[in-house]
Design a protein around this motif. Structure first.
Motif, PDB file in Angstrom:
ATOM      1  N   PHE A  74      24.164  33.987  -0.777  1.00 31.55           N
ATOM      2  CA  PHE A  74      23.341  34.029   0.428  1.00 31.55           C
ATOM      3  C   PHE A  74      23.476  35.409   1.060  1.00 31.55           C
ATOM      4  CE2 PHE A  74      24.527  29.520   0.170  1.00 31.55           C
ATOM      5  CZ  PHE A  74      23.347  28.862   0.490  1.00 31.55           C
ATOM      6  N   ASP A  75      22.382  35.951   1.577  1.00 29.46           N
ATOM      7  CA  ASP A  75      22.443  37.062   2.534  1.00 29.46           C
ATOM      8  C   ASP A  75      21.481  36.694   3.653  1.00 29.46           C
ATOM      9  OD1 ASP A  75      21.692  39.647   3.902  1.00 29.46           O
ATOM     10  OD2 ASP A  75      23.295  40.341   2.578  1.00 29.46           O
ATOM     11  N   VAL A  76      22.023  36.217   4.768  1.00 30.23           N
ATOM     12  CA  VAL A  76      21.175  35.590   5.779  1.00 30.23           C
ATOM     13  C   VAL A  76      21.234  36.256   7.155  1.00 30.23           C
ATOM     14  CG1 VAL A  76      21.259  33.349   4.627  1.00 30.23           C
ATOM     15  CG2 VAL A  76      22.974  33.898   6.377  1.00 30.23           C
ATOM     16  N   ILE A 119      19.580  33.370  -2.126  1.00 30.62           N
ATOM     17  CA  ILE A 119      18.770  33.161  -0.922  1.00 30.62           C
ATOM     18  C   ILE A 119      18.909  34.342   0.026  1.00 30.62           C
ATOM     19  CG2 ILE A 119      18.573  31.765   1.182  1.00 30.62           C
ATOM     20  CD1 ILE A 119      19.114  29.298  -0.568  1.00 30.62           C
ATOM     21  N   PHE A 120      17.772  34.892   0.399  1.00 34.67           N
ATOM     22  CA  PHE A 120      17.671  36.039   1.311  1.00 34.67           C
ATOM     23  C   PHE A 120      16.986  35.558   2.581  1.00 34.67           C
ATOM     24  CE2 PHE A 120      15.039  39.385   3.116  1.00 34.67           C
ATOM     25  CZ  PHE A 120      15.845  40.514   3.095  1.00 34.67           C
ATOM     26  N   ALA A 121      17.520  35.912   3.746  1.00 32.52           N
ATOM     27  CA  ALA A 121      16.915  35.470   5.004  1.00 32.52           C
ATOM     28  C   ALA A 121      17.343  36.391   6.138  1.00 32.52           C
ATOM     29  CB  ALA A 121      17.305  34.030   5.309  1.00 32.52           C
ATOM     30  N   ASN A 122      16.782  36.134   7.314  1.00 34.50           N
ATOM     31  CA  ASN A 122      17.128  36.895   8.516  1.00 34.50           C
ATOM     32  C   ASN A 122      17.437  35.914   9.656  1.00 34.50           C
ATOM     33  OD1 ASN A 122      16.445  40.081   8.418  1.00 34.50           O
ATOM     34  ND2 ASN A 122      15.077  38.986   7.025  1.00 34.50           N
ATOM     35  N   PHE A 123      18.705  35.510   9.775  1.00 37.54           N
ATOM     36  CA  PHE A 123      19.069  34.635  10.891  1.00 37.54           C
ATOM     37  C   PHE A 123      18.818  35.365  12.215  1.00 37.54           C
ATOM     38  CE2 PHE A 123      22.405  31.389   9.157  1.00 37.54           C
ATOM     39  CZ  PHE A 123      21.456  30.894   8.277  1.00 37.54           C
ATOM     40  N   ASN A 124      18.293  34.626  13.193  1.00 36.52           N
ATOM     41  CA  ASN A 124      18.019  35.260  14.490  1.00 36.52           C
ATOM     42  C   ASN A 124      18.306  34.327  15.672  1.00 36.52           C
ATOM     43  OD1 ASN A 124      15.832  33.489  14.389  1.00 36.52           O
ATOM     44  ND2 ASN A 124      14.416  35.053  13.647  1.00 36.52           N
TER      45      ASN A 124
END
Length: 557
Positions: free
Chosen positions: A315-317, A340-345
């Motif tokens: 994961f890189d979130v 899984i690639f994401a941008n937690f905000n």
């Protein structure tokens, strides 16, 4: 192996060309289907290696778009990717025309051979320079969006990090945030128009070089639409306009009343409760730990999957200033590993990553157990069923993420899922207009978008916003630039996911068995066959959408 420890070296495509040439010679020399299949296993090994290294480089660039080393690698693969595609095409042509085709088709399936046929119709060596230019244009768009620097709340934010303010419970805060975002797009409008205009002309030129009238035929082939076409998609959109748009408008009016507003503004579009949308209560680390508990309890298969993802740091979130916008799941064949690639905000979207993207990744993890690689080549309309349905299957565990607002999240999720379908169909119809009429000016494209908004989202009021109010909203939709004709797949899949929602509320165990069966079928059969095999209605069938709306009515009364 942990993602950070996976070794990387630049692929030498001259050597790959030699290896592919040798495989083609071995195919020619083979005296039986069995011998050719042994050669095909070597092809799997070669393409697994190439795809893994390309994927590692692309992920590492997306994680930090300011990393000069991986930016150069990304550019290299943008140039060499089409060359590699052409090598694959030459190999597949030999396979497709094999005198032992009957044996091979029995081994790897008729879907694989249909996809090879579509690949022959969608690629030619003559297209390589145009495809390279297309890649550089999409990279320019991605960097422009990822590089957004918006001063807000005493911070410098990119678009992903601005997101919590766009759904803030304070209308004044979210108005200011939307105005800041609008100002960014207005400032870059000329660049955005130029990039997209070039992309439309480039894709049209590719289509005409292949003998097609416009990009739509080529685009459908590239999306591997192997069992339906433009007519079926148009019929589906008509069903959505007739039955789903009125239903979605009821949901929007219900939301308006809940928010205590006389009318909904564009700044209220993604806000569901007066005191704000439910947000996850924990830190990113706690969200991931809650996800692990949830998947361990959901089923033995999901427990094994999520433990594997966590142990190997796949994961890189976390959102960062120089990280590419958006989120996705991709796959590293050599390691049988989804990523899984994401941008937690800090919004509910962080939990959507743990459900939606993990739905993709779970299916990818199961598919890795199938030795026939072609079975992993699923169409996006199927892939998105895995992800969107997982969002519903995990609803019972939302208290782990949202505490006493878990039910608010469940209600919001269903309303959002239903309201999305008209928007997704609008994106698709817009792209059909654009590629049927590549001569349209940027201003005419925006006029077309505004007209479609009135058809699909009649409640929408931009209050005279200088960018979004002039038909520019689509320019923030990455798929329109980077993945043409993709978006309808979400809508087709959501109609199936909503069917699973109804099924699981009646009998969760049976619904989960059906879902597992669909995941394991992967791409071993055609989409229209598979959904029938697992007991779902085809979105293309007359009455399907009407039936879904009738069943959903009970949830919103």
């Amino acid at each position: 192996m942990r993602f950070q420890d996976m070794p990387y070296e630049r692929i030498d495509f001259a050597k790959v060309q030699e290896e592919m040439g040798e495989l083609i010679r071995e195919l020619d020399a083979a005296k039986s289907g069995e011998e050719q299949f042994e050669v095909h296993k070597k092809y799997y090994a070669l393409t697994d290696r190439v795809m893994t290294l390309m994927t590692i480089a692309n992920i590492r660039f997306d994680i930090d778009t300011s990393d000069k080393f991986y930016e150069e690698e990304h550019k290299y693969y943008d140039e060499q990717g089409p060359v590699f595609s052409n090598l694959v095409l030459a190999y597949q042509k030999k396979l497709y025309e094999s005198p032992y085709r009957a044996y091979l088709e029995e081994k790897i399936g008729p879907v694989a051979f249909k996809n090879m046929e579509l690949a022959q119709k969608s690629m030619s060596e003559a297209l390589i320079p145009l495809m390279q230019e297309e890649n550089s244009l999409t990279m320019e768009y991605d960097k422009l969006i990822a590089g957004a620097k918006i001063d807000f709340d005493g911070k410098e934010l990119n678009l992903s990090l601005l997101r919590p303010y766009l759904v803030n419970s304070d209308r004044n805060v979210r108005r200011q945030a939307w105005e800041k975002m609008s100002a960014f797009f207005l400032e870059n409008e000329e660049k955005l128009d130029r990039i997209y205009d070039k992309l439309v002309k480039n894709r049209t030129a590719q289509a005409r070089a292949m003998g097609y009238e416009n990009y739509l035929e080529l685009g459908y082939y590239r999306m591997n639409r192997n069992c339906y076409g433009k007519d079926e998609v148009e019929a589906f959109r008509r069903q959505i306009k007739e039955y789903f748009v009125p239903f979605a408008e009821k949901l929007h009016d219900r939301r308006r009343q809940r928010l205590g507003l006389e009318k909904l503004s564009y700044i209220d579009e993604q806000v569901y409760f007066k005191d704000g949308n439910p947000a996850p209560t924990g830190t990113p680390e706690e969200i991931m730990a809650a996800g692990q508990k949830m998947y361990r309890e959901l089923s033995p298969e999901t427990a094994e999957f999520f433990d594997f993802m966590m142990e190997n740091q796949l994961f890189d979130v976390l959102g960062r200033k120089t990280k590419k916008a958006g989120g996705y799941m991709t796959y590293l064949p050599l390691y049988h590993a989804p990523f899984i690639f994401a941008n937690f905000n800090g919004t509910s979207g962080d939990v959507d990553v743990i459900t939606h993207e993990c739905g993709h990744a779970f299916q990818g993890y199961l598919a890795a157990q199938d030795p026939i690689r072609e079975h992993a080549d699923i169409g996006m309309e199927t892939a998105e069923i895995h992800s969107m349905s997982m969002e519903f299957f995990t609803e019972k565990w939302m208290n782990l993420f949202f505490g006493d607002r878990a039910q608010d999240y469940v209600e919001m999720h269903l309303e959002d899922a239903a309201a999305f379908i008209p928007y997704g169909c609008m994106v698709d119809e817009f792209q059909h207009i654009v590629y049927e009429h590549p001569e349209l000016t940027p201003a005419e494209r925006k006029q077309a978008w505004s007209r479609l908004e009135r058809e699909y989202k009649p409640h929408l009021d931009y209050e005279g916003d200088p960018f979004f109010g002039q038909g520019g909203f689509w320019q923030k939709q990455l798929h329109i630039y980077d993945y043409p004709l993709y978006y309808i797949d979400y809508c087709l899949a959501q109609t199936c996911a909503l069917q699973y929602k109804v099924k699981m509320d009646a009998d969760f165990t049976e619904a989960w068995k059906s879902y597992l069966k669909l995941c394991r079928l992967s791409a071993s059969d055609f989409y229209t066959n598979m959904i029938k095999k697992v007991g779902l209605d085809s979105p293309f069938e007359p009455g399907c959408v009407k039936n879904i709306v009738e069943k959903l009515e009970k949830y919103v009364k």
